[in-house]
Each structure stands twice: as structure tokens, then as C-alpha cells.
Write an enzyme that holds these catalytic residues in place. Structure first.
Site, PDB file in Angstrom:
ATOM      1  N   HIS A 150       0.850  -1.186   0.000  1.00 39.23           N
ATOM      2  CA  HIS A 150       0.000   0.000   0.000  1.00 39.23           C
ATOM      3  C   HIS A 150       0.892   1.243   0.000  1.00 39.23           C
ATOM      4  O   HIS A 150       0.881   2.003  -0.941  1.00 39.23           O
ATOM      5  CB  HIS A 150      -0.945  -0.034   1.209  1.00 39.23           C
ATOM      6  CG  HIS A 150      -1.908   1.109   1.264  1.00 39.23           C
ATOM      7  ND1 HIS A 150      -2.873   1.238   2.225  1.00 39.23           N
ATOM      8  CD2 HIS A 150      -2.056   2.200   0.485  1.00 39.23           C
ATOM      9  CE1 HIS A 150      -3.571   2.348   2.016  1.00 39.23           C
ATOM     10  NE2 HIS A 150      -3.094   2.948   0.980  1.00 39.23           N
ATOM     11  N   GLU A 154       0.529   7.873  -3.224  1.00 39.22           N
ATOM     12  CA  GLU A 154       1.380   7.579  -2.069  1.00 39.22           C
ATOM     13  C   GLU A 154       2.554   8.551  -1.997  1.00 39.22           C
ATOM     14  O   GLU A 154       2.915   9.032  -0.930  1.00 39.22           O
ATOM     15  CB  GLU A 154       1.876   6.126  -2.132  1.00 39.22           C
ATOM     16  CG  GLU A 154       0.760   5.096  -1.971  1.00 39.22           C
ATOM     17  CD  GLU A 154      -0.005   5.250  -0.663  1.00 39.22           C
ATOM     18  OE1 GLU A 154       0.641   5.281   0.404  1.00 39.22           O
ATOM     19  OE2 GLU A 154      -1.246   5.357  -0.693  1.00 39.22           O
ATOM     20  N   HIS A 163       2.130  11.158   1.012  1.00 33.30           N
ATOM     21  CA  HIS A 163       2.929  10.681   2.152  1.00 33.30           C
ATOM     22  C   HIS A 163       4.429  10.954   2.034  1.00 33.30           C
ATOM     23  O   HIS A 163       5.032  11.465   2.978  1.00 33.30           O
ATOM     24  CB  HIS A 163       2.689   9.185   2.364  1.00 33.30           C
ATOM     25  CG  HIS A 163       1.260   8.837   2.606  1.00 33.30           C
ATOM     26  ND1 HIS A 163       0.586   9.225   3.749  1.00 33.30           N
ATOM     27  CD2 HIS A 163       0.348   8.163   1.860  1.00 33.30           C
ATOM     28  CE1 HIS A 163      -0.664   8.788   3.692  1.00 33.30           C
ATOM     29  NE2 HIS A 163      -0.837   8.142   2.545  1.00 33.30           N
TER      30      HIS A 163
END
Ligand SMILES: *[C@@H]1O[C@H](CO)[C@@H](O)[C@H](O)[C@H]1NC(C)=O
Ligand SMILES: *[C@@H]1O[C@H](CO)[C@@H](O)[C@H](O)[C@H]1NC(C)=O
Ligand SMILES: *[C@@H]1O[C@H](CO)[C@@H](O)[C@H](O)[C@H]1NC(C)=O
Ligand SMILES: *[C@@H]1O[C@H](CO)[C@@H](O)[C@H](O)[C@H]1NC(C)=O
Length: 319
Positions: free
Chosen positions: A80, A163, A167
Site C-alpha cells: 500500500h 502515495e 505521504h
């Protein structure tokens, strides 16, 4: 196994390039320790912003894009992301809007409320094209990512972009200042983040760890959360967070009248670390998912009530 070695080698030289010219402390500093403060160590040689690092995985039973060849890996969870939480367990997102490559920002502001800074949807070249342009290291990594970093309900490249922008931009050690301008122009920062995420994932074979305790996907038998937790904690060295989706137990036939309202379908595992030196050095020290007192699962606790479903026929890539 060989491919993991290749991948790390290919990227090791790039990581070093990224850090060239900075002075290195004699011993790597552990994130969230007293020494991991701006002023005591540079933000490139230790994680000084998002020091509680999460390596997160999905268990999906289909991708929704099978007709386009987007298939799940056999006998493996999928990657993920690699996430930076603050040391106290709270977190932030979309920290560098100059590196916003996410076509569908979620949330659409930096705080998730109308008061936050809007995160504009990206419509430029997809991030897989950046990797493909980086020669062999980029193409090797891209092939790995298409096998193991597989999205559900969206093209893989959109998940990777999400992502990175949501992040990776919130880690101090992936900040632009940790890379040369040439590396930034070529998007080497994305390669280094994706490669680090792959590196952590490769050392967390959740499927195998569960299978070793006879916990394998089944559409006829449920499993007990505590057994899943202990199987993974024994191998990782600390209890990960186990995420479930699907119906709440108290709303299923089996759980009628129960006060247990945990969800019943296993979908995610999040492994927590503090890290020595730059996150991309891959030297994680496992920590408990409740290191800050939070919950370690959203799943039902009742016996045999968690479903770890088999994949949909046709959704797995045959080796
Ligand atoms: C957690 O740490 C961050 C970063 O230092 C800080 O901004 C935030 O206010 C802290 N949150 C709590 C609940 O203490
Ligand atoms: C974010 O999404 C909400 C809900 O769809 C919408 O009302 C809002 O206008 C959006 N904000 C921005 C900055 O795009
Ligand atoms: C199940 O739990 C949820 C969350 O606590 C609650 O909102 C719901 O009313 C419960 N349902 C039943 C059928 O008890
Ligand atoms: C198992 O059940 C899940 C969830 O209902 C479903 O998505 C999957 O296709 C099923 N797999 C098989 C092999 O029946």
C-alpha cells in the site's frame, strides 16, 4: 529473492548521490529519539519530521482492472505505502504541493477540511513514465511495482502517485534538499521513495507468516483476530495494526445480538517502525502499533469471525 538484491543495489548508488556532500554522523540517529531533533542532526541524515514509519499492505480479492491486465500477485499481499506519522501518532499529508502528482487528491485539501490548502488535481505525465525514463534501475523497479504494488479500482500508477504526493512529501529524508537538482529534474526522488517502500515490503512477507500458522485464504472458514496478530507479531517483532472492512460483526447473521461491532473482512496490515538514519537506508526498529496508545485493529474480536477471503478466480497473476 535475487530480484530484491538487484533492486537495492541499483538504488543504493542513487541514494548515496542524494546524500553526497552532507556530513554523516558517526552513528545513525534513531527517529523519535532525543537526538532526532532539527539542530542536533540534519533532516536528511535522520527522519526529523515523520519519525514513526508505517509500512502498509493490502489484501484485496480483485483489482477491478483485470481486463487491462492489472492482476494480484499469487501468495502475497500487495504494497500500500510507506507512511510518516509524527512520533506522537498524529500525521499530516500533501506536504509539498510542488511535487503533487496525484490525479485524484484525497482529501482535496491539506487538512481534509474546507479551511485547508486546496490540493490541485494533477494532469501531467503519469509517474510510471518518470521511472521508465530513468533507465535500468527505473524499469527494474517499475516491473516489480506492477507485480506487487497493485491498486484496487484505479490504475497502479495513480496509487503510486497518490502515495508519493500524500505521504513521501511529509518525510524529512525525501525532501528536495536531500537531492541534487539534477536528481530532482529526473524525478529520482520518486525512484528513491518507491524503492524504499519496496525494500520495507520485501521484508514483511505477511502471506507466508500467516500460512506458516495455517492461516490461509478461505471462503468457508473464518479466523480469530488474536491468532492473526500473534502470528505476525512473532515474526515482525512487534504487533502490527490489522485493518478490516466489510460489514460490522453485530450487523451480520453470525454476530446478531453481539456488542462486538468490529468489521469482518481482513484488508490491511500496517507495520510500525522507528528508523535508524534516513528512512531509505531501510534500518527499521519494529515498534508496537499502539506505541502511542491507539487501537491495534478495526476487526471483530470474536472467535473465527474474521474473513481472510480467497481471491476472485482470474484476479491473480500466474507465475
Ligand atoms: C503531535 O506532533 C506534531 C508534530 O510535532 C504536532 O504538530 C501535534 O500538535 C502533536 N499532536 C498532539 C496531539 O500532541
Ligand atoms: C473538495 O471536495 C468537496 C466535496 O466533494 C467539495 O465540496 C469542495 O469544493 C472540494 N474542495 C476543493 C478545494 O476542491
Ligand atoms: C452495530 O454497531 C454499530 C456501531 O457501534 C451501531 O451503530 C449499530 O447500531 C449496531 N447494530 C446493531 C444491529 O446492533
Ligand atoms: C471469495 O469471497 C470473496 C468475497 O466475497 C470473493 O470476492 C471471491 O471472489 C471469492 N473467491 C472464490 C475463489 O470464491
Amino acid at each position: 529473492m535475487t530480484r530484491f538484491g538487484l533492486l537495492s543495489l541499483a538504488v543504493a548508488s542513487l541514494v548515496q548521490t542524494g546524500l553526497a556532500g552532507k556530513c554523516h554522523p558517526s552513528k545513525p540517529v534513531l527517529s523519535c529519539s532525543a537526538g532526532a531533533q532539527p539542530g542536533l542532526v540534519t533532516s536528511c541524515e535522520a527522519e526529523t519530521f515523520g519519525g514513526l514509519v508505517l509500512s502498509t499492505q493490502f489484501w484485496d480479492t480483485y483489482t477491478g482492472l483485470e481486463s487491462e491486465g492489472q492482476l494480484l500477485p499469487e501468495k502475497s499481499f500487495t504494497l500500500h505505502g510507506l507512511w510518516p506519522d509524527f512520533c506522537n501518532g498524529s500525521w499530516t499529508q500533501y506536504c509539498d504541493l510542488n511535487r503533487q502528482y496525484d490525479p485524484h487528491p484525497s482529501p482535496n485539501t491539506t487538512t481534509g477540511t474546507p479551511a485547508g490548502t486546496p490540493v490541485p488535481p494533477y494532469s501531467g505525465p503519469t509517474v510510471d513514465t518518470f521511472l521508465a525514463a530513468l533507465g535500468r534501475p527505473g524499469r527494474t523497479l517499475l516491473a516489480w511495482m506492477n507485480k506487487l504494488w497493485v491498486a484496487h479500482g484505479q490504475p497502479n500508477t495513480e496509487l503510486w502517485a497518490h502515495e508519493f504526493s500524500k505521504h513521501a512529501t511529509c518525510f524529512s529524508t525525501f525532501a528536495p534538499s536531500c537531492f541534487s537538482s539534477e536528481d530532482l529534474n529526473q524525478h529520482t526522488d520518486l525512484l528513491v521513495y518507491f524503492s524504499a517502500a519496496a525494500d520495507y515490503f520485501n521484508r514483511l512477507p505477511t502471506y507466508d507468516w500467516l500460512a506458516a500458522q495455517s492461516i490461509t485464504p478461505s471462503n468457508t472458514t473464518g479466523y480469530t483476530l488474536a491468532d492473526i496478530q500473534s502470528a505476525l507479531a512473532a515474526r515482525h517483532g512487534a504487533t502490527p495494526y490489522i485493518g478490516c472492512s466489510g460489514p460490522r460483526y453485530n450487523e451480520t447473521a453470525a454476530g446478531q445480538g453481539s456488542l462486538d461491532n468490529g468489521r469482518t473482512v481482513l484488508t490491511e496490515v500496517w507495520y510500525y517502525y522507528h528508523v535508524y538514519g534516513p528512512v531509505q537506508a531501510g534500518k527499521g526498529k519494529p515498534v508496537e502499533a499502539d506505541v502511542n496508545g491507539g487501537s491495534t485493529s478495526s476487526c471483530v474480536k470474536a472467535d473465527m469471525a474474521v474473513w481472510y477471503y480467497e481471491r476472485t478466480p482470474g484476479s491473480e497473476r500466474r507465475a
